[in-house]
Design an enzyme around this catalytic site. Structure first.
Site, PDB file in Angstrom:
ATOM      1  CG  ASP A 154      -1.372   7.663   0.825  1.00 53.41           C
ATOM      2  OD1 ASP A 154      -0.503   8.528   0.706  1.00 53.41           O
ATOM      3  OD2 ASP A 154      -2.269   7.461  -0.029  1.00 53.41           O
ATOM      4  CG  ASP A 208      -1.956   1.073   1.205  1.00 50.72           C
ATOM      5  OD1 ASP A 208      -2.265   1.589   0.123  1.00 50.72           O
ATOM      6  OD2 ASP A 208      -2.471   1.423   2.280  1.00 50.72           O
TER       7      ASP A 208
END
Length: 185
Positions: free
Chosen positions: A48, A46
């Site tokens: 952020d 992922d």
């Protein structure tokens, strides 16, 4: 220092999201990382909160949007807790938390504000470039995020992470929103 990363582990090469298992890997010793990652052919991160700390840029963008609507600013940490389900959800949560009525034009306005400041404060977490360099020698690396592809690429390129990863956006993989949690987590 121990840093945990949430990654997707797919044996056999192909991306098979339903059968992929979630691993949380804490690298205290390089031998541990080599042992666990020696079988991985693809590692998906992922963006952020995993590879980059973008909380301040997201919070300042949300607060700029709130100011345009005459609403009070929210604490950076409060906005940070609203991140994770895409920009539309972040905007809706921020408006609601500030006591503002929903606004249909708020999402495009937020994206315009945020796109103008993607890299003002956003930084790779300490050790991430080195980790990606280390892992890239052993497996293909990818980023799967709700963030629009152009913004994702700009962040990865601006932080010199793009050469180590392949950015993928949920829509490019034709993953319906209803399956998003299964893919990201």
């Amino acid at each position: 220092m121990r840093r945990e990363f949430h990654v997707r582990f797919c044996e056999g090469g192909g991306v098979r999201f339903p059968s992929a298992t979630r691993l949380v890997i804490g690298f205290e010793r390089e031998d541990d990382a080599k042992r666990v990652m020696s079988r991985a052919r693809l590692i998906v991160f992922d963006l952020d909160g995993t590879l980059v700390d973008s909380r301040r840029d997201l919070a300042e963008s949300a607060n700029a949007l709130l100011a345009e609507y005459g609403c009070p600013a929210l604490d950076e940490h409060a906005i940070g807790r609203m991140v994770g389900d895409g920009a539309a959800t972040l905007v809706a949560r921020a408006l609601a938390a500030a006591g503002c009525p929903p606004a249909t034009e708020a999402l495009p306005r937020f994206l315009a504000i945020y796109n103008g400041r993607l890299l003002r404060c956003t930084r790779a977490y300490p050790g991430v470039p080195e980790l990606l360099e280390h892992l890239a020698a052993r497996a293909a690396l990818a980023v799967l995020t709700n963030k629009p592809l152009a913004a994702t690429r700009q962040i990865l390129e601006g932080l010199d992470l793009a050469r180590r990863t392949i950015a993928k956006y949920r829509e490019e993989l034709k993953i319906p929103t209803s399956n998003q949690r299964k893919v990201l987590y």
